[in-house]
Scaffold this motif. Structure first.
Motif: not given
Length: 452
Positions: A299-306, A336-341
């Motif tokens: 349940n982590g935030d992949l977008s924030a990690m990127l 994965l979807k949360g990270a978008g494009n």
């Protein structure tokens, strides 16, 4: 409908019995070999309409048979000298003509007609050979060539009318049917094989030439990635079933990038928190290559990690190979979807899997928004057609191909022509192995029967 069973020594005699007892309107429902003869089931009051194309072809075949009868009548002197030959020849020819006439009237099923033609051809060839022996060489050669060509056309037409097994509404020519079967030997999906064969000319009698053209179509239809990820960089997430080779592929790509560009602009992320020691392999890669490895918690935030790795040009993300019924699968998918494009998702297709498994893997991970695929375990597979079919039918660009466990060597950019040649070689080798196995089995059976 009136049905009746007939038993005879051969198909010609059975057809005559049907015609004598039930008349010309009878239809053959089934036929099979029994003992030293054949068994035929026929019926009345059964109609089957023939289409215009079948009608034209049947008329042509009947006209050819009529010409053959006229040619035999013109050689009356020879028939008087060979009475036994004439009686057999007329009988087999009449049976063949009767079978064709039944097709024309729509009263004989195609499968039964094909069996009748095959049986008639064997007897007819023997009679023709006897007749040719009484002729001069100049007379016999054109006669045999003409009859052989007519029989070939007849067989090809009857076989073609059976159609494609996956598309019965569109008949295949004899040559197209042979090439379609070769596609199956390569492991090509039937729908893709039908598309390939449809592009071949129907009037080309050279099977080898047509097969070479089909292999060319296969290579041209394979979608290959138009960019080099090791040069352009980017963020890539690898999805696929457990054991597909995702972690090993990431290690190979990371090693290749470090060798060519250094370790400053690359980082690894793992989302696999569901297996014991799931991080150990990537941790070892990261430690040896001196690159950062980040672990994304459930349940982590992949977008924030990127965002934390915004200074990195090449980011590789490992995922867990979860089953669709696993409750954590939807969680990973939403991450994965949360990270978008920002993330391109690549599907790892193990070449050792069956076609159905590869199809299910694609459908399983399709909601993640798959942008391409990677072929893994080329060194362990025996057929390439299944994975190539998935890439072609789904139009997934092929980014890389791995062919061994060695890091960083066993990873390559795809070459369509080489893959097609390798697929054909695998098919030929498999055929040779089966033939060798059959011979060995037959020899062993023979030895056992004779007590050796």
């Amino acid at each position: 409908m009136k049905a009746k069973r007939f038993t005879a020594k051969n198909m010609q005699q059975a057809l005559r019995m049907v015609s004598d007892e039930l008349g010309p309107d009878a239809v053959i429902l089934s036929n099979k070999r029994v003992g030293k003869g054949v068994e035929v089931i026929a019926a009345l009051d059964y109609q089957e309409m023939a289409n215009e194309q079948q009608q034209q072809e049947i008329d042509r075949q009947l006209a050819l048979q009529q010409e053959l009868e006229q040619a035999k009548q013109s050689t009356g002197k020879i028939r008087q000298e060979q009475p036994v030959f004439d009686q057999s020849n007329v009988s087999t020819t009449a049976a063949l003509k009767e079978a064709l006439q039944g097709i024309k009237e729509g009263t004989i099923a195609q499968s039964a007609a094909l069996d009748a033609v095959m049986l008639s051809e064997e007897d007819l060839q023997q009679s023709i050979s006897e007749k040719a022996a009484t002729m001069s060489r100049d007379e016999a050669t054109p006669f045999l060539n003409q009859v052989t060509a007519e029989l070939k056309d007849l067989k090809n037409w009857l076989v073609s009318q059976q159609g494609n097994a996956w598309n019965p509404t569109r008949p295949l020519s004899w040559q197209q049917a042979q090439i379609w079967q070769r596609c199956q030997d390569l492991g090509i999906d039937p729908s893709w094989a039908d598309k390939l064969v449809s592009a071949l000319p129907e009037d080309d009698d050279d099977i080898e030439k047509g097969w070479a053209q089909c292999l060319k179509y296969i290579a041209e239809d394979l979608p290959l990635a138009d960019n080099n990820m090791l040069q352009t960089g980017g963020c890539f997430a690898f999805v696929g079933p457990t054991g597909a080779g995702k972690s090993t592929t990431i290690g190979k790509l990371a090693a290749q990038y470090v060798i060519n560009h250094g370790s400053d602009n690359i980082a690894l992320i793992t989302m696999d928190n569901y297996r014991i020691a799931a991080h150990d392999q990537l941790k070892a890669f990261a430690r040896i290559m001196e690159i950062p490895l980040l672990v994304l918690e459930p349940n982590g935030d992949l977008s924030a990690m990127l965002d934390q790795l915004s200074d990195k040009k090449f980011i590789l993300i490992d995922t867990a190979g979860l089953a669709i019924q696993d409750p954590h699968f939807s969680v990973q998918l939403s991450m994965l979807k949360g990270a978008g494009n920002r993330v391109k998702t690549l599907l790892a297709l193990p070449l050792t899997s069956q076609a159905r498994c590869l199809q299910e893997n694609y459908e399983h991970f399709k909601p993640a928004g798959i942008d391409g695929c990677i072929f893994t375990k080329l060194d362990e597979c025996f057929s390439l057609g299944q994975a190539m079919s998935i890439a072609s039918v789904t139009r997934l660009p092929i980014h890389m191909v791995t062919d061994g466990p060695h890091i960083p060597d066993d990873i390559h950019f795809p070459n369509a022509q080489k893959m097609v040649r390798l697929a054909e070689q695998m098919a030929r080798m498999a055929q040779a192995r089966w033939q060798t196995s059959e011979v060995s089995s037959a020899m062993n059976n023979n030895f056992m029967q004779h007590g050796v």
